[in-house]
Design an enzyme around this catalytic site. Structure first.
Site, short mmCIF file in Angstrom:
data_model
loop_
_atom_site.label_atom_id
_atom_site.label_comp_id
_atom_site.label_asym_id
_atom_site.label_seq_id
_atom_site.Cartn_x
_atom_site.Cartn_y
_atom_site.Cartn_z
N SER A 287 7.89 9.45 11.13
CA SER A 287 6.77 9.27 10.20
C SER A 287 7.22 9.37 8.75
O SER A 287 7.67 10.42 8.28
CB SER A 287 5.69 10.33 10.47
OG SER A 287 4.77 10.34 9.38
N ARG B 271 -6.70 -3.12 10.40
CA ARG B 271 -5.73 -4.03 11.03
C ARG B 271 -6.30 -4.67 12.30
O ARG B 271 -5.91 -5.78 12.66
CB ARG B 271 -4.41 -3.31 11.30
CG ARG B 271 -3.74 -2.86 10.00
CD ARG B 271 -2.31 -2.45 10.18
NE ARG B 271 -1.87 -1.59 9.09
CZ ARG B 271 -1.39 -2.02 7.92
NH1 ARG B 271 -1.28 -3.31 7.68
NH2 ARG B 271 -1.02 -1.16 6.98
N LYS C 63 0.84 -1.21 0.00
CA LYS C 63 0.00 0.00 0.00
C LYS C 63 0.87 1.26 0.00
O LYS C 63 0.60 2.21 -0.74
CB LYS C 63 -0.90 -0.05 1.25
CG LYS C 63 -1.99 1.00 1.29
CD LYS C 63 -3.17 0.52 2.11
CE LYS C 63 -2.91 0.44 3.60
NZ LYS C 63 -2.98 1.74 4.29
N SER C 64 1.91 1.28 0.82
CA SER C 64 2.78 2.46 0.89
C SER C 64 3.42 2.73 -0.47
O SER C 64 3.49 3.88 -0.94
CB SER C 64 3.90 2.23 1.90
OG SER C 64 3.39 2.20 3.19
N ASP D 199 2.88 -0.72 11.98
CA ASP D 199 1.60 -1.25 11.50
C ASP D 199 1.27 -2.64 12.04
O ASP D 199 0.16 -3.13 11.86
CB ASP D 199 1.63 -1.32 9.97
CG ASP D 199 1.67 0.07 9.35
OD1 ASP D 199 1.09 1.00 9.94
OD2 ASP D 199 2.29 0.22 8.27
N GLY E 248 -4.72 7.76 5.42
CA GLY E 248 -3.80 8.75 5.99
C GLY E 248 -2.61 8.99 5.08
O GLY E 248 -2.18 10.13 4.87
N LYS F 174 -3.35 6.43 14.61
CA LYS F 174 -3.51 5.60 13.41
C LYS F 174 -4.99 5.56 12.98
O LYS F 174 -5.78 6.38 13.41
CB LYS F 174 -2.98 4.19 13.68
CG LYS F 174 -1.48 4.16 13.89
CD LYS F 174 -0.75 4.53 12.62
CE LYS F 174 0.73 4.67 12.83
NZ LYS F 174 1.39 5.25 11.67
C1 S3P Z 1 3.09 4.87 5.99
C2 S3P Z 1 3.72 5.29 7.11
C3 S3P Z 1 3.29 4.90 8.45
C4 S3P Z 1 2.39 3.68 8.43
C5 S3P Z 1 1.33 3.77 7.38
C6 S3P Z 1 1.97 3.92 6.00
C7 S3P Z 1 3.57 5.37 4.68
O1 S3P Z 1 2.56 5.98 9.01
O2 S3P Z 1 1.79 3.50 9.68
O3 S3P Z 1 0.52 2.62 7.38
O4 S3P Z 1 3.22 4.79 3.65
O5 S3P Z 1 4.32 6.35 4.68
P1 S3P Z 1 3.30 7.18 9.78
O6 S3P Z 1 4.03 7.97 8.77
O7 S3P Z 1 2.19 7.96 10.43
O8 S3P Z 1 4.19 6.51 10.76
#
Ligand code: S3P
Length: 436
Positions: free
Chosen positions: A175, A388, A32-33, A315, A102, A342
């Site tokens: 982050s 999750r 996903k990221s 995560d 997010g 989260k």
């Molecule tokens: C992510 C970063 C993390 C992670 C999220 C995906 C990303 O969040 O928890 O599921 O793709 O950059 P944070 O940046 O808030 O730690």
């Protein structure tokens, strides 16, 4: 008529009756990221990009729909193949709805900050409660005008972008979303933009910026980008390690379990959960050369997880907490305050989930204390809109709790892992069906 398991993505409450070990091999959805970043950089880039293995969850679909609002052409083939023809042509012609994502909203905000125009970004009721000041602060320092509810702390966000100046920014939180948002804005800023991290986070933005031909450099915990045009390229998205973690724990929860997950992202910052499970006594290997994770049922013991561990397992804490619930001894998790920001307040929602399974757990300000038990009792769990939590509860219901477990808010799983229920039924033999 009983719905097919693949129709279960949309049910609001799912019931799962196990109990058997998870056995078999599978591939999990595209990461996903990486998917969000591939879509956004392909949109910013000149010329076409073909992305394969893209996550088909709702979160990334929202990012795809968002780039169309900028005049970018998106042609979707089957099986996660998407052709994106950039670059961005104009400010978005409508509100950008990021749903529950997010990562989607925060990275896109960085893109909007660099655009000469006005953008409005919003999301669902859960996303609109999550903190946005972590990105609005640095984007304002770069010269964007950003407004939002509660002084820009919460979405909807209104961004008037353009004419940015590069900054050096040291985020308070570990982050990758903040790092990514600032670096994407930096692509159009005057002068270099540097993000300096205390705890290094997943490196997808910088890795992919290099793939799209950006002027990006890494030096220890510092990443610097300079204004430049991206060039379209082809991206093959590997499997998502954070989704593989559910199957790893599924294999560990019942005797005779054994699962292999193939084609996972093998890079930095995403598979620390493997080391945590090894510390707990799990028989688990991750072959980094081919991205294959192999797990065999094992007796687990308690572990202590501190602030040092958390950025690498940010995560996976809910599913690791479930593993700890079935381990021998008392697990202490601390330094995990970020989890409260989260998809749900994951310290509270994980604690409630464990209690629903009869586990003795104490919630602390920045973590939890979990007393392992040899027997989970089936319960009714509220996901609090958090995929999750829902997937963790389904795994426990299928592999460890005798009886029927009900998960309310199951539809949250479609944000990241459509057909999770189908994979669960196939690997564990559990019966998954809509609950009354
Ligand atoms: C992510 C970063 C993390 C992670 C999220 C995906 C990303 O969040 O928890 O599921 O793709 O950059 P944070 O940046 O808030 O730690």
């Amino acid at each position: 008529m009983t719905p097919a398991v693949s129709d279960l993505d949309a049910v609001s409450s799912l019931q799962v009756s196990g109990t058997g070990p998870a056995r078999g091999s599978l591939q999990v959805p595209g990461d996903k990221s990486i998917s969000h970043r591939a879509v956004l950089m392909a949109a910013m880039a000149h010329g076409p990009s073909v992305i394969t293995g893209l996550s088909r969850g709702q979160d990334v679909t929202h990012t795809l729909r968002a780039i169309e609002r900028f005049g970018v052409t998106v042609a979707e083939g089957g099986e996660g193949r998407v052709r994106v023809e950039g670059p961005i042509r104009h400010e978005p012609d409508d509100v950008l709805d990021h749903g529950n994502a997010g990562t989607g909203i925060r990275l896109t905000a960085g893109v909007c900050a660099g655009l000469d125009g006005i953008s409005v970004l919003t999301g669902d009721r859960f996303l609109r409660r999550r903190p946005m000041d972590r990105i609005t602060g640095p984007l304002r320092s770069m010269g964007a005008t950003v407004d939002g509810r509660e002084r820009g702390r919460l979405a909807p966000l209104v961004i008037r972008g353009g004419s940015l100046t590069g900054i050096t920014y040291a985020p308070k939180e570990a982050s990758a979303q903040v790092k990514g948002s600032v670096l994407l804005a930096g692509l159009s800023a005057k002068g270099p933009t540097t993000v300096e991290e205390t705890h290094p986070t997943r490196a997808h933005t910088e890795e992919m910026l290099a793939q799209f031909g950006a002027r990006v450099s890494m030096d220890g915990h510092r990443v610097t980008v300079e204004a430049c045009e991206l060039t379209g390229t082809d991206i093959a998205v590997p499997g998502d390690p954070s989704q593989a973690a559910f199957w790893a724990v599924a294999a560990l929860l019942a005797d005779q379990g054994g699962v292999t997950v193939e084609s996972l992202y093998p890079g930095f910052g995403r598979s620390d959960f493997v080391g945590v499970l090894q510390r707990m006594g799990a028989d688990i290997d991750f072959d980094l050369t081919i991205g294959t994770l192999a797990v065999r049922a094992s007796r687990l013991h308690a572990v202590e997880l501190t602030a040092e561990d958390i950025p690498g397992i940010v995560d996976e804490v809910p599913v690791l907490a479930m593993a700890a619930a079935t381990a021998e001894g008392t697990t202490v998790i601390s330094g995990a305050g970020e989890l409260r920001a989260k998809e749900s307040d994951r310290i509270a929602s994980t604690t409630r989930m464990l209690r629903a399974f009869g586990v003795r757990v104490t919630e602390t300000e920045d973590g939890m204390i979990i007393e392992g038990t040899s027997r989970l009792r089936p319960g009714r769990v509220d996901s609090h809109g958090d995929h999750r939590i829902a997937m963790t509860a389904a795994v426990a219901g299928a592999c460890a709790a005798q009886g029927t477990t009900i998960i309310d808010g199951w539809d949250s799983v479609a944000t990241s892992y459509p057909a999770f229920a189908a994979d669960l039924a196939r690997l564990t033999g559990a019966v998954a069906e809509p609950a009354a």
